[in-house]
Design an enzyme around this catalytic site. Structure first.
Site, mmCIF file in Angstrom:
data_model
loop_
_atom_site.group_PDB
_atom_site.id
_atom_site.type_symbol
_atom_site.label_atom_id
_atom_site.label_comp_id
_atom_site.label_asym_id
_atom_site.label_seq_id
_atom_site.Cartn_x
_atom_site.Cartn_y
_atom_site.Cartn_z
ATOM 1 N N SER A 80 0.730 -1.047 0.147
ATOM 2 C CA SER A 80 0.022 0.022 -0.158
ATOM 3 C C SER A 80 1.007 1.280 -0.183
ATOM 4 O O SER A 80 2.028 1.355 0.426
ATOM 5 C CB SER A 80 -1.032 0.024 1.254
ATOM 6 N N TYR A 137 -2.377 -1.445 9.949
ATOM 7 C CA TYR A 137 -2.219 -1.585 8.589
ATOM 8 C C TYR A 137 -1.161 -1.134 7.730
ATOM 9 O O TYR A 137 -0.464 -2.077 7.046
ATOM 10 C CB TYR A 137 -3.491 -1.158 7.904
ATOM 11 N N SER A 153 1.863 -3.238 8.804
ATOM 12 C CA SER A 153 1.891 -4.708 7.943
ATOM 13 C C SER A 153 2.519 -4.542 6.553
ATOM 14 O O SER A 153 3.107 -5.263 6.009
ATOM 15 C CB SER A 153 0.383 -5.177 8.100
ATOM 16 N N ILE A 180 -8.074 3.110 -4.583
ATOM 17 C CA ILE A 180 -8.477 2.290 -5.739
ATOM 18 C C ILE A 180 -10.069 2.061 -5.600
ATOM 19 O O ILE A 180 -10.471 1.825 -4.538
ATOM 20 C CB ILE A 180 -7.715 0.891 -5.793
#
Length: 265
Positions: free
Chosen positions: A146, A159, A162, A192
């Protein structure tokens, strides 16, 4: 869809291939000539994607897989490689982002739940796939991280951590396996148009606030990320390893110049 002969005749497993970027990647690889195995927690949804790949003229099949269970990943990946005689491409796309909370409120259970899928699960799936690639003389692994691993965000620490771990894993594995012709790369998507961003896109105020940080001023379609994934997986990227390509409409590059971050002075 991508037309890239470098995937023709290859066996590709897309982990987390039932929705969004994973689904688009499975279909991109199918269009590029690969035999595609679509893996996801829902066998029914995986079958739907596999059928769509078959409609494009590819060989495809579906399998149920919970990436949070490393033992299950190994059994499933070994089965794929043994049945097809090889595993040439592995796309590690499975990921979750169920929490939106400040760092001081993160619990051990939140941290472990997310890490078990996004980082621990991803690594052991990659490890299981690599065993067949190393034995057979090479292959290509692409992990989906990401853009938040590059720039950081508030309320998303587990998040972000990770995904940052995935980028570090990509670099380390690329160096470790380069001399045995296993390439390891990553793709770091920005905003996205997937199920994960459905809530953001449905709130006009939040949506505009997000788009103010993106120089291209729009959400990407999953296919725009999938085309990069399929390129990295193909022989066209034969001299690329250890890289994470950011696909974000200029978000990371444009933070200092976007309205949200521009000085008011």
């Amino acid at each position: 869809m991508l037309d890239m002969a470098g995937c023709a005749g290859k066996v590709a497993l897309v982990v987390g291939g039932t929705r969004g970027i994973g689904r688009a990647s499975a279909l991109a690889l199918a269009s590029a000539g690969a035999t595609v195995i679509v893996a996801g927690r829902s066998l029914e949804t995986a079958n739907e994607v596999a059928n769509a790949a078959v409609a494009l003229g590819a060989r495809a099949e579906a399998m149920a897989l919970d990436i949070a269970d490393p033992a299950q990943s190994k059994v499933a990946i070994d089965e794929v490689a043994n049945r097809h005689g090889a595993l040439d491409i592995l796309i590690a796309n499975a990921g979750i982002s169920p929490y939106w909370t400040r760092a001081e409120n993160v619990t051990p259970e939140m941290w472990d739940t997310l890490m078990n899928v996004n980082l621990r699960g991803a690594f052991f799936a990659v490890q299981a796939g690599s065993m067949h690639m190393l034995k057979n003389g090479g292959g290509s692994i692409v992990s989906v991280s990401s853009v938040t691993a590059v720039v950081g965000v508030t309320r998303g620490l587990p998040y972000v951590a990770s995904k940052g771990g995935m980028d570090a894993m990509t670099r380390s594995l690329a160096i470790e396996w380069a001399d045995r012709q296993v390439r390891v790369n990553g793709v770091a998507p920005g905003y996205i148009a997937t199920d994960m961003t459905h809530g953001m896109r449905g709130n006009d105020t939040l949506k505009q606030s997000l788009l103010d940080t993106v120089p291209m001023a729009r959400f990407a379609d999953p296919e725009e990320v999938a085309s990069v994934i399929a390129f990295l997986a193909s022989d066209a990227a034969s001299y690329i390893t250890g890289q994470t390509i950011v696909v974000d409409g200029g978000f990371a590059a444009g933070r200092d110049s976007s309205p949200k971050y521009r000085s008011k002075n």
